[in-house]
Write a protein that holds these residues in place. Structure first.
Motif, PDB file in Angstrom:
ATOM      1  N   GLU A  63      28.370  29.820  43.495  1.00 31.54           N
ATOM      2  CA  GLU A  63      28.555  28.371  43.500  1.00 31.54           C
ATOM      3  C   GLU A  63      28.893  27.875  42.095  1.00 31.54           C
ATOM      4  N   SER A  64      29.480  28.743  41.306  1.00 30.23           N
ATOM      5  CA  SER A  64      29.760  28.404  39.916  1.00 30.23           C
ATOM      6  C   SER A  64      31.229  28.674  39.609  1.00 30.23           C
ATOM      7  N   GLN A  65      31.516  29.011  38.339  1.00 32.29           N
ATOM      8  CA  GLN A  65      32.905  29.204  37.923  1.00 32.29           C
ATOM      9  C   GLN A  65      33.580  30.342  38.688  1.00 32.29           C
ATOM     10  N   ALA A  66      34.896  30.260  38.752  1.00 40.62           N
ATOM     11  CA  ALA A  66      35.674  31.260  39.494  1.00 40.62           C
ATOM     12  C   ALA A  66      35.465  32.664  38.929  1.00 40.62           C
ATOM     13  N   TRP A  67      35.314  32.793  37.597  1.00 45.25           N
ATOM     14  CA  TRP A  67      35.173  34.133  37.024  1.00 45.25           C
ATOM     15  C   TRP A  67      33.866  34.792  37.472  1.00 45.25           C
ATOM     16  N   LYS A  68      32.819  33.980  37.727  1.00 51.00           N
ATOM     17  CA  LYS A  68      31.564  34.549  38.214  1.00 51.00           C
ATOM     18  C   LYS A  68      31.721  35.056  39.646  1.00 51.00           C
ATOM     19  N   LYS A  69      32.484  34.312  40.435  1.00 55.33           N
ATOM     20  CA  LYS A  69      32.781  34.771  41.795  1.00 55.33           C
ATOM     21  C   LYS A  69      33.571  36.075  41.743  1.00 55.33           C
ATOM     22  N   ALA A  70      34.487  36.174  40.770  1.00 55.59           N
ATOM     23  CA  ALA A  70      35.272  37.403  40.616  1.00 55.59           C
ATOM     24  C   ALA A  70      34.372  38.574  40.210  1.00 55.59           C
ATOM     25  N   VAL A  71      33.367  38.302  39.368  1.00 54.11           N
ATOM     26  CA  VAL A  71      32.409  39.348  39.002  1.00 54.11           C
ATOM     27  C   VAL A  71      31.668  39.830  40.244  1.00 54.11           C
ATOM     28  N   TYR A  72      31.274  38.896  41.095  1.00 54.95           N
ATOM     29  CA  TYR A  72      30.570  39.250  42.335  1.00 54.95           C
ATOM     30  C   TYR A  72      31.471  40.092  43.249  1.00 54.95           C
ATOM     31  N   VAL A  73      32.693  39.639  43.442  1.00 54.84           N
ATOM     32  CA  VAL A  73      33.638  40.390  44.286  1.00 54.84           C
ATOM     33  C   VAL A  73      33.857  41.789  43.708  1.00 54.84           C
ATOM     34  N   GLY A  74      33.916  41.873  42.361  1.00 50.60           N
ATOM     35  CA  GLY A  74      34.025  43.180  41.720  1.00 50.60           C
ATOM     36  C   GLY A  74      32.830  44.063  42.031  1.00 50.60           C
ATOM     37  N   GLY A  75      31.635  43.461  42.082  1.00 42.70           N
ATOM     38  CA  GLY A  75      30.436  44.223  42.435  1.00 42.70           C
ATOM     39  C   GLY A  75      30.503  44.764  43.845  1.00 42.70           C
ATOM     40  N   VAL A  76      30.989  43.942  44.767  1.00 39.75           N
ATOM     41  CA  VAL A  76      31.150  44.396  46.158  1.00 39.75           C
ATOM     42  C   VAL A  76      32.164  45.535  46.220  1.00 39.75           C
ATOM     43  N   ALA A  77      33.297  45.362  45.535  1.00 37.23           N
ATOM     44  CA  ALA A  77      34.332  46.403  45.534  1.00 37.23           C
ATOM     45  C   ALA A  77      33.800  47.700  44.943  1.00 37.23           C
ATOM     46  N   MET A  78      32.990  47.592  43.892  1.00 39.59           N
ATOM     47  CA  MET A  78      32.444  48.792  43.256  1.00 39.59           C
ATOM     48  C   MET A  78      31.550  49.577  44.207  1.00 39.59           C
ATOM     49  N   VAL A  79      30.761  48.864  45.020  1.00 41.32           N
ATOM     50  CA  VAL A  79      29.872  49.552  45.963  1.00 41.32           C
ATOM     51  C   VAL A  79      30.672  50.317  47.006  1.00 41.32           C
ATOM     52  N   PHE A  80      31.742  49.707  47.516  1.00 43.66           N
ATOM     53  CA  PHE A  80      32.448  50.293  48.652  1.00 43.66           C
ATOM     54  C   PHE A  80      33.692  51.095  48.298  1.00 43.66           C
ATOM     55  N   CYS A  81      34.263  50.862  47.114  1.00 48.48           N
ATOM     56  CA  CYS A  81      35.558  51.474  46.823  1.00 48.48           C
ATOM     57  C   CYS A  81      35.573  52.406  45.615  1.00 48.48           C
ATOM     58  N   SER A  82      34.572  52.344  44.768  1.00 44.79           N
ATOM     59  CA  SER A  82      34.645  53.063  43.499  1.00 44.79           C
ATOM     60  C   SER A  82      33.816  54.337  43.538  1.00 44.79           C
ATOM     61  N   SER A  83      34.164  55.250  42.655  1.00 44.44           N
ATOM     62  CA  SER A  83      33.297  56.408  42.461  1.00 44.44           C
ATOM     63  C   SER A  83      32.047  55.926  41.739  1.00 44.44           C
ATOM     64  N   PHE A  84      30.967  56.694  41.810  1.00 42.76           N
ATOM     65  CA  PHE A  84      29.693  56.136  41.412  1.00 42.76           C
ATOM     66  C   PHE A  84      29.505  55.876  39.925  1.00 42.76           C
TER      67      PHE A  84
END
Length: 198
Positions: free
Chosen positions: A151-172
């Protein structure tokens, strides 16, 4: 059946520890999202707030402390101290200042412990030091912002989306580094980076 040297037992324990760390990190993402979803749906209630605290205590207190557990008495004492510090943090987080916490939110201490555990292969000596530091941060009187990431700045939302992508798409390893940097940045730059600005 176990080998004489207990190899299978060690491998199973390592797998369970690995899975537990990832579940804590998934809990990290869900905890940042649940409040935003409840507010968006108008589903906030006193019972919901209590259940949220209970979920935080279970995930970021009990489950995270078990990452430190061994058969050694001192490690078990550290686990109890960690759980108690999360309990104290959740009970007395009100600072009297709007959108501010007193003491490090337990989600970030759990994120650091889980990420460090995965990156170090469960190095207990390092985890003990980190756990003691996180306990001190959680019971400190320092102020931290209520980081409504979604519910804050767009870059924080992008950090969150990056966290989701890291869990499902990235090597550990990159994913663990991502969560470690995210959590440490909240400790080092709480107001300059993570204050709640829409």
């Amino acid at each position: 059946m176990l080998n004489e040297d207990g190899t299978k037992l060690r491998v199973d324990r390592r797998r369970h520890h690995h899975a537990a760390c990832w579940l804590v990190l998934i809990g990290y993402l869900l905890d940042l999202a649940d409040g935003a979803v409840a507010r968006r749906l108008g589903a906030c209630s006193a019972l919901g707030a209590k259940l949220d605290d209970f979920a935080d205590f279970t995930t970021f207190g009990i489950a995270t402390s078990l990452l430190l557990r061994t058969s050694d008495l001192l490690d078990n004492v550290l686990c109890v101290c960690y759980v108690l510090s999360v309990f104290v943090r959740l009970c007395f987080f009100t600072s009297g200042i709007p959108f501010m916490y007193r003491g490090l939110p337990c989600i970030y201490s759990s994120g650091i412990l889980a990420s460090a555990s995965l990156l170090s292969g469960g190095n207990l000596a390092m985890l003990r030091v980190i756990a003691v530091a996180m306990i001190l941060f959680m019971i400190s009187q320092s102020f931290y912002p209520h980081d409504r990431v979604l519910e804050s700045q767009a870059w924080k939302k992008a950090v969150y989306v990056g966290g989701v992508a890291m869990v499902f798409c990235s090597s550990f390893p990159p994913a663990c580094v991502y969560y470690l940097l995210w959590s440490v940045s909240y400790i080092l730059f709480p107001t300059s980076l993570w204050s709640n600005k829409v």
